[in-house]
Design a protein around this motif. Structure first.
Motif, mmCIF file in Angstrom:
data_model
loop_
_atom_site.group_PDB
_atom_site.id
_atom_site.type_symbol
_atom_site.label_atom_id
_atom_site.label_comp_id
_atom_site.label_asym_id
_atom_site.label_seq_id
_atom_site.Cartn_x
_atom_site.Cartn_y
_atom_site.Cartn_z
ATOM 1 N N UNK A 11 -29.621 64.805 -95.350
ATOM 2 C CA UNK A 11 -28.635 64.776 -94.245
ATOM 3 C C UNK A 11 -27.409 65.486 -94.595
ATOM 4 N N UNK A 12 -26.553 65.827 -93.482
ATOM 5 C CA UNK A 12 -25.518 66.735 -93.314
ATOM 6 C C UNK A 12 -25.830 68.032 -93.851
ATOM 7 N N UNK A 13 -27.063 68.602 -93.526
ATOM 8 C CA UNK A 13 -27.113 69.903 -93.597
ATOM 9 C C UNK A 13 -26.716 71.016 -93.076
ATOM 10 N N UNK A 51 -29.735 74.152 -96.444
ATOM 11 C CA UNK A 51 -28.686 73.965 -97.179
ATOM 12 C C UNK A 51 -27.578 72.999 -97.193
ATOM 13 N N UNK A 52 -27.115 72.415 -98.163
ATOM 14 C CA UNK A 52 -26.234 71.227 -98.140
ATOM 15 C C UNK A 52 -25.011 71.637 -97.273
ATOM 16 N N UNK A 53 -24.447 70.778 -96.736
ATOM 17 C CA UNK A 53 -23.400 71.217 -95.689
ATOM 18 C C UNK A 53 -22.392 69.921 -95.606
ATOM 19 N N UNK A 54 -21.921 69.886 -94.481
ATOM 20 C CA UNK A 54 -20.679 68.534 -94.174
ATOM 21 C C UNK A 54 -20.872 68.230 -92.811
ATOM 22 N N UNK A 55 -22.019 68.441 -92.230
ATOM 23 C CA UNK A 55 -22.437 68.239 -90.757
ATOM 24 C C UNK A 55 -22.390 66.552 -90.202
ATOM 25 N N UNK A 56 -22.078 66.551 -88.950
ATOM 26 C CA UNK A 56 -21.799 65.213 -88.477
ATOM 27 C C UNK A 56 -20.649 64.590 -89.136
ATOM 28 N N UNK A 57 -19.992 63.669 -88.196
ATOM 29 C CA UNK A 57 -18.793 62.962 -88.636
ATOM 30 C C UNK A 57 -19.012 62.027 -89.704
ATOM 31 N N UNK A 58 -20.276 61.656 -90.091
ATOM 32 C CA UNK A 58 -20.521 60.732 -91.152
ATOM 33 C C UNK A 58 -20.676 61.410 -92.451
#
Length: 641
Positions: free
Chosen positions: A245-247, A313-320
Motif C-alpha cells: 500500500x501507499x505505492x 516503488x514505496x511512496x506516501x500516496x493516499x491520505x492514509x
C-alpha cells in the motif's frame, strides 16, 4: 564445431556453447543488501509510528605448490550384471537425524505475544480479477474470543516461502502489528533509516513481490493510494494474499488523484484527508516527495509474478499514507520523507464467516514496535507463533548454523529437500552455506557438526533404515578436531562402502579393495586436516557405473591443468574440494562422464558467489554443491542444469 572449456581460478564447462550471462536487473538508485544476509541481519529498533489506528472502512518483494597425490581413474566397465544382494560392510560413518534439535532462544529474545484479536483493521477492497469487493479483516472480525484466535494463529505454518518485500539495505520494520500505545495496525510498515535520506535524496525504495503469485488488484484508492494485492498458491492448494500500500504511481498520476479527493469535513484542519488535499495543492510539488513519472506500478491485474520481482516503488500516496505525516497546512512534518513508507499486509483465507481474508503477522510476533520488543523481529527470537517471513533464502551462504537448526522445518515443511550443505567457520563461529530445493527425493536425512563417534552412531542407525551418505562436509572444532556434516539418501540395490578419519595409507588400501578389486567407483570424497595430518572421508559405490577420475592434494595450477585435460576427455566435475591446512590450500576433485550442462567455480568472494548464483539461476541452473573456506571468505560451487 568444437567448443573448448577452460579453468583459470574459476572454471566453467557446458555440454555445448556457453550461454550468455545476463545479470539480474536492479532498480536505479537501489542500495542493495547482501541477499544472503538480508533476512537475518539485526533489526534496528525504533518507536516511530508511521500510521495510527485505522478505522474499519469501505475501500473501492591460493596457494603454494605441494606434493601431488593422485588416484588413477578406474577403468570403464558395466557393473549391471555384477550387483549382488549383500551389502559391503561399512567402515566408519555417521548421519543426521530425522529432526534437528532446535535450541531454545535466549531469554532476552523470547517474546510474549500480545492480543491477537486487535480491534483493527477491516477493509473492503476490490478484487479486480474477480470484479467484486472482498472483506480483508482483523482476527477480531472472525473470532469471538482471544483464546480461539490465538489457537488458530498458532496452527498456521507457511506453505510457501515469503521473503521481505525489499532488498534495500537501509530499510527496516518501523511499525508493527500493534503499536506502542495499544492501537491496532494489523500490518507492518517499512521505511528507510534516518541516515538514508536528506535534502534532495529520494526516500523511496523498490518494492518486490514477497512470493510468487498472481496480481488480483492494482489500483488507486483515496485512502491507501496505489495498491497491489497478490494471491499466492501453495502446492497443497493453500491460498495466501499479500498487500502493498501507499505505492508510487507516477508523479502526474498521483498528484492529479490527490488534488481531487473528496474531503469529509473541510472545517477539520487536523483531518488526514484535509491535510492531504492541501499537500497536493502546495506550489512547486517536489519529485523527492511525489516521485517521478517513471516510478509507476510495474504490474497489472492478471500478471503472474515471481518471488523477488519488482512490482512498485514505496511512496506516501493516499491520505492514509501521507496524511499521518502532514501539518495542518499540508506541509510535511518531515520535509525529507513526506512519510514515505511501505504498508505491508499478509492474509490467509478466513476460517470463519466474519471475513473473506484474515490478517496475520508475517513475523509471527503480534508484538509492539517499541525498543524493548524490537528484538522480537530478529531471526532466532522465540514467540508463540510461526514466522512467515523466511529466516534465510532457500539457497544461502554464510548463515549462522543456529538459524539453520532453529528453522529447520521452514523449507522442509514445504516439501523441499537439502541438495547441498557446507559448514565452515568464521573465527569461532560456525556458518553454513547450502540449498533447499524442490524436485529432490523427500526421504533423506541430515546431521550437522557431528564428531567421529556421533557420525558412526548415526551412520549405523540410518544404514539400518536403508540410507547411505550422499554428501559430506568437514570442518574443525576450536580444538582442531573434525566435525562432520552429512546428507543421506535412500540406498538402492548398489553395493557401497564408506570411510572417515582415514589416513592416506588407510584410504589407499580402501581404494585398492573397492576400486581396483571390486570395481566400484568413488561417489563422494573430501580431504581434511587434523594437527597438520591429512585424513579422508568418502563413499565408494557401484551405482551409476562408469569411468571416473579422482585427484587430491593438487595446487591450483595443477588442478587447472587437470580440469582442462578431463574436460577434453568428456568428463565433468561433481565435486571440487578445497583442502584447508593452516595457511595452505590444496584442491581435489571428482570427475564423472559428462551428461549435462554445468558450471564449476572456486576462489569466489561472497559477492562473487552471489553474483554467479544470481546469473546462473536466471539461466535455469541449480546449485549442485557448495563449499565455504578461508574463514568463510571464499567459496567453491558447482551448478548443473
Amino acid at each position: 564445431m568444437k567448443h573448448r572449456c577452460s579453468l583459470v581460478w574459476l572454471a566453467a564447462c557446458l555440454l555445448s556453447i556457453t550461454p550468455v550471462i545476463v545479470k539480474a536487473q536492479q532498480p536505479a538508485g537501489e542500495n542493495d543488501a547482501n541477499l544472503s544476509e538480508l533476512l537475518y541481519r539485526p533489526i534496528k529498533p525504533t518507536a516511530k509510528i508511521m500510521e495510527g489506528a485505522e478505522p474499519s472502512r469501505q475501500v473501492s518483494a591460493t596457494r603454494s605448490s605441494v606434493n601431488v597425490r593422485s588416484l588413477r581413474a578406474a577403468p570403464k566397465w558395466n557393473l549391471a550384471a555384477e550387483n549382488v544382494a549383500s551389502p559391503i560392510h561399512i567402515d566408519n560413518l555417521q548421519l543426521l537425524p530425522e529432526k534437528v534439535t532446535v535450541k531454545k532462544a535466549d531469554a532476552t529474545l523470547y517474546c510474549t505475544p500480545p492480543t491477537v484479536t486487535i480491534g483493527c483493521c477491516s477493509y473492503n477492497i476490490k478484487d479486480e480479477a474477480a470484479n467484486k469487493n472482498l472483506l480483508y479483516a482483523s482476527p477480531a472480525a472472525v473470532f469471538s474470543n482471544e483464546a480461539d484466535a490465538r489457537t488458530f494463529a498458532q496452527s498456521l505454518t507457511p506453505k510457501v516461502p515469503f521473503f521481505l518485500p525489499y532488498t534495500n539495505s537501509k530499510v527496516y520494520p518501523a511499525g508493527a502489528w500493534k503499536y506502542d500505545d495499544g492501537s491496532g495496525h494489523g500490518s507492518v510498515d517499512f521505511l528507510k533509516t534516518a541516515d538514508a535520506y536528506g535534502p534532495g535524496i529520494d526516500p523511496t525504495f523498490g518494492v518486490y513481490a514477497s512470493a510468487a503469485g498472481k496480481v488480483v488488484t492494482a489500483m488507486w484508492d483515496n485512502f491507501f493510494g496505489n495498491v497491489v494485492i497478490i494471491e499466492h498458491k501453495a502446492t497443497d492448494g493453500t491460498l495466501y494474499r499479500t498487500g502493498y500500500f501507499h505505492l508510487r504511481g507516477g508523479f502526474d498520476h498521483d498528484l492529479a488523484r490527490a488534488k481531487v479527493i473528496p474531503v469529509s469535513d473541510p472545517t477539520n484542519k487536523d483531518a488526514r484527508d484535509t491535510k492531504y488535499k492541501k499537500f497536493a495543492n502546495l506550489p512547486n510539488p517536489s519529485t523527492q516527495l511525489w516521485g517521478t513519472n517513471a516510478q509507476q506500478l510495474k504490474v497489472k491485474v492478471g500478471d503472474e509474478v515471481y518471488a523477488g520481482q519488482q512490482i512498485a516503488w514505496a511512496g506516501n500516496t493516499g491520505f492514509g499514507g501521507a496524511g499521518w505525516g502532514l501539518n495542518q497546512d499540508g506541509t510535511p512534518s518531515n520535509p525529507n520523507t513526506g512519510n514515505n513508507h511501505l504498508h505491508f499486509m499478509l492474509w490467509v483465507k478466513s476460517p470463519g464467516a466474519g471475513a473473506d481474508w484474515m490478517e496475520v503477522d508475517a513475523y509471527g510476533v503480534y508484538a509492539t514496535s517499541d525498543n524493548s520488543n524490537s528484538s522480537c523481529y530478529e531471526v532466532g527470537a522465540s514467540g508463540g507463533f510461526n514466522r512467515f517471513f523466511a529466516p534465510f533464502y532457500p539457497s544461502f551462504h554464510n548463515v549462522p548454523v543456529q538459524y539453520i537448526t532453529r528453522y529447520w522445518g521452514y523449507y522442509t515443511g514445504m516439501g523441499m529437500s537439502l541438495q547441498t550443505l557446507s559448514v565452515h567457520k568464521s573465527g569461532n563461529q560456525y556458518l553454513a552455506s547450502g540449498s533447499f530445493q524442490y524436485g529432490l527425493p523427500t526421504a533423506w536425512y541430515c546431521r550437522i557438526n557431528m564428531n567421529g563417534t556421533q557420525y558412526q552412531q548415526y551412520f549405523d542407525e540410518y544404514y539400518g533404515k536403508g540410507y547411505i551418505p550422499r554428501q559430506i562436509s568437514v570442518t574443525n572444532d576450536n580444538a582442531g578436531n573434525p566435525l562432520f556434516t552429512v546428507i543421506w539418501q535412500q540406498k538402492g540395490n548398489e553395493n557401497f562402502a564408506a570411510v572417515h578419519n582415514a589416513t592416506d595409507e588407510v584410504y589407499a588400501a580402501k581404494w585398492k579393495t573397492y576400486v581396483e578389486q571390486q570395481k566400484m567407483r568413488v561417489t563422494e570424497h573430501v580431504v581434511y586436516y587434523v594437527g597438520g595430518k591429512r585424513y579422508h572421508a568418502g563413499v565408494f559405490g557401484s551405482s551409476n557405473p562408469g569411468g571416473f577420475y579422482m585427484y587430491y592434494g593438487l595446487n591450483t595450477t595443477d588442478f587447472t591443468k587437470k580440469f582442462d585435460e578431463l574436460n577434453k576427455a568428456g568428463l565433468m566435475t561433481v565435486n571440487v574440494n578445497i583442502e584447508e591446512n593452516g595457511n595452505q590450500n590444496n584442491v581435489g576433485g571428482l570427475w564423472w562422464p559428462r551428461n549435462k550442462a554445468y558450471y564449476s567455480y572456486m576462489n569466489m568472494s561472497p559477492a562473487d558467489y552471489q553474483a554467479k548464483f544470481t546469473d546462473l539461476t536466471a539461466q535455469g541452473f541449480r546449485l549442485f554443491r557448495v563449499q565455504g573456506y578461508d574463514n568463510s571468505s571464499r567459496f567453491a560451487a558447482i551448478w548443473m542444469k
